[in-house]
Design a protein around this motif. Structure first.
Motif, mmCIF file in Angstrom:
data_model
loop_
_atom_site.group_PDB
_atom_site.id
_atom_site.type_symbol
_atom_site.label_atom_id
_atom_site.label_comp_id
_atom_site.label_asym_id
_atom_site.label_seq_id
_atom_site.Cartn_x
_atom_site.Cartn_y
_atom_site.Cartn_z
ATOM 1 N N LYS A 153 0.841 -1.209 0.000
ATOM 2 C CA LYS A 153 0.000 0.000 0.000
ATOM 3 C C LYS A 153 0.870 1.252 0.000
ATOM 4 O O LYS A 153 0.589 2.223 -0.714
ATOM 5 N N GLU A 154 1.949 1.216 0.801
ATOM 6 C CA GLU A 154 2.849 2.372 0.868
ATOM 7 C C GLU A 154 3.611 2.546 -0.439
ATOM 8 O O GLU A 154 3.806 3.669 -0.907
ATOM 9 N N LEU A 155 4.025 1.447 -1.048
ATOM 10 C CA LEU A 155 4.701 1.520 -2.342
ATOM 11 C C LEU A 155 3.774 2.101 -3.406
ATOM 12 O O LEU A 155 4.203 2.891 -4.255
ATOM 13 N N LEU A 158 3.676 5.790 -3.147
ATOM 14 C CA LEU A 158 4.866 6.411 -3.723
ATOM 15 C C LEU A 158 4.824 6.379 -5.246
ATOM 16 O O LEU A 158 5.249 7.326 -5.915
ATOM 17 N N LEU A 159 4.310 5.301 -5.802
ATOM 18 C CA LEU A 159 4.214 5.176 -7.249
ATOM 19 C C LEU A 159 3.270 6.222 -7.835
ATOM 20 O O LEU A 159 3.526 6.790 -8.899
ATOM 21 N N LYS A 160 2.177 6.495 -7.132
ATOM 22 C CA LYS A 160 1.173 7.429 -7.631
ATOM 23 C C LYS A 160 1.563 8.894 -7.418
ATOM 24 O O LYS A 160 0.846 9.795 -7.856
ATOM 25 N N ASP A 188 9.534 0.657 -9.599
ATOM 26 C CA ASP A 188 8.127 0.992 -9.812
ATOM 27 C C ASP A 188 7.977 2.335 -10.524
ATOM 28 O O ASP A 188 7.071 2.508 -11.349
ATOM 29 N N ARG A 189 8.843 3.278 -10.205
ATOM 30 C CA ARG A 189 8.705 4.636 -10.739
ATOM 31 C C ARG A 189 9.443 4.838 -12.061
ATOM 32 O O ARG A 189 9.248 5.847 -12.734
ATOM 33 N N TYR A 190 10.285 3.903 -12.434
ATOM 34 C CA TYR A 190 11.110 4.043 -13.635
ATOM 35 C C TYR A 190 10.245 4.236 -14.884
ATOM 36 O O TYR A 190 9.354 3.438 -15.179
ATOM 37 N N ASN A 191 10.496 5.339 -15.590
ATOM 38 C CA ASN A 191 9.751 5.710 -16.796
ATOM 39 C C ASN A 191 8.271 5.972 -16.543
ATOM 40 O O ASN A 191 7.473 6.027 -17.502
ATOM 41 N N LYS A 192 7.877 6.125 -15.274
ATOM 42 C CA LYS A 192 6.478 6.397 -14.939
ATOM 43 C C LYS A 192 6.312 7.716 -14.191
ATOM 44 O O LYS A 192 5.276 8.363 -14.306
ATOM 45 N N ALA A 193 7.308 8.087 -13.384
ATOM 46 C CA ALA A 193 7.226 9.314 -12.597
ATOM 47 C C ALA A 193 8.638 9.769 -12.247
ATOM 48 O O ALA A 193 9.579 8.980 -12.272
ATOM 49 N N SER A 194 8.766 11.039 -11.911
ATOM 50 C CA SER A 194 10.082 11.634 -11.659
ATOM 51 C C SER A 194 10.472 11.567 -10.188
ATOM 52 O O SER A 194 9.623 11.659 -9.298
ATOM 53 N N THR A 195 11.779 11.441 -9.970
ATOM 54 C CA THR A 195 12.338 11.407 -8.624
ATOM 55 C C THR A 195 13.506 12.380 -8.543
ATOM 56 O O THR A 195 14.307 12.466 -9.475
ATOM 57 N N ILE A 196 13.570 13.127 -7.452
ATOM 58 C CA ILE A 196 14.712 13.995 -7.184
ATOM 59 C C ILE A 196 15.481 13.403 -6.007
ATOM 60 O O ILE A 196 14.893 13.123 -4.963
ATOM 61 N N ILE A 197 16.771 13.212 -6.179
ATOM 62 C CA ILE A 197 17.619 12.689 -5.108
ATOM 63 C C ILE A 197 18.664 13.740 -4.742
ATOM 64 O O ILE A 197 19.380 14.246 -5.609
ATOM 65 N N ALA A 198 18.717 14.081 -3.469
ATOM 66 C CA ALA A 198 19.712 15.030 -2.961
ATOM 67 C C ALA A 198 20.669 14.293 -2.037
ATOM 68 O O ALA A 198 20.232 13.546 -1.158
ATOM 69 N N SER A 199 21.975 14.497 -2.236
ATOM 70 C CA SER A 199 22.948 13.730 -1.459
ATOM 71 C C SER A 199 24.250 14.486 -1.276
ATOM 72 O O SER A 199 24.718 15.189 -2.175
#
Length: 245
Positions: A153-155, A158-160, A188-199
């Motif tokens: 459910k939590e995944l 995040l996907l949506k 799950d998100r690959y090619n479906k939604a954008s992700t920003i990673i800060a490190s």
């Protein structure tokens, strides 16, 4: 039907903004220069704008940003290695339409989190769903979700999400649970939604932090190859001002 009944019915239909404007119009004895069509358009526009504003405020609250950030207050400086034109293009959110990612790296205090959340804020203003999360805390939460049966459910949540912001990525080495959860998120998100990673950690060191070569390869292949990368330089922006990175 009198005006009080009209106002009450508007409220019952949850057209509160329209009811308030009509009530004010009645109280002020109306305007003799406005036609019925113009008045109806005025009421409708007022209700529409109120609904959109409330939606945006709801999206901003659900995003869980750690600080108030917006694109207008971003400081572009050659010493920071932040190109104004490049970041302006990212600010249009075209990268989200193309399902691309962003990687922000740099030392503590260089403004990675602020830039990420400014883009997240802009996404909410454009009525996209965003989630901001500290990476380690999110992975710990997902570990607990596996125990109580809410992991999938939590995944799905995040996907949506149109834009996921993972802050402080790599400050802690990944254990098996963290690796699997990160793989699930990214896959799950690959090619479906954008992700920003800060490190704070350079991308070249992520492989060792993730560990387990097969999973590390899979995660990095999906993240790095579809990302815009900004490596921030310069002194800490926190000097003299206490702010979150």
């Amino acid at each position: 039907m009198n005006n009080e009944q009209t106002i009450e019915k508007l409220k019952q239909m949850r057209l509160t903004a329209m009811a308030q404007l009509h009530q004010q119009h009645v109280r002020d004895n109306g305007s003799p220069d406005i036609t019925a069509d113009e008045y109806l358009a005025l009421l409708t526009d007022h209700q529409w704008e109120d609904r959109q504003n409330r939606k945006i405020q709801r999206l901003l609250k659900q995003a869980g940003f750690a600080q108030s950030a917006n694109l207008a207050e971003v400081k572009h400086d050659q010493q920071r290695n932040l190109d104004r034109n490049m970041f302006a293009r990212l600010g249009t959110l075209d990268f989200m339409a193309r399902k691309e990612n962003i990687i922000l790296t740099g030392a503590s205090g260089t403004g990675k989190s602020y830039l990420a959340q400014a883009l997240g804020h802009q996404a909410c203003m454009m009525e996209h769903r965003a989630i901001y999360a500290n990476t380690a805390r999110l992975l710990k939460k997902l570990k607990l979700c596996k125990v109580d049966g809410t992991y999938l459910k939590e995944l799905d949540k995040l996907l949506k999400t149109d834009l996921l912001i993972l802050d402080d990525f790599g400050l802690q080495s990944f254990d098996n649970h963290a690796r699997e959860a990160m793989m699930d998120i990214i896959d799950d998100r690959y090619n479906k939604a954008s992700t920003i990673i800060a490190s704070q950690i350079p991308v070249s060191a992520w492989y060792d932090i993730i560990g387990e070569s097969t999973i590390a390869d899979a995660i990095l292949d999906r993240i790095v190859n579809s990302s815009h990368r900004l490596d921030l330089k310069g002194e800490s922006l926190r000097k003299g001002i206490l702010k979150n990175d």
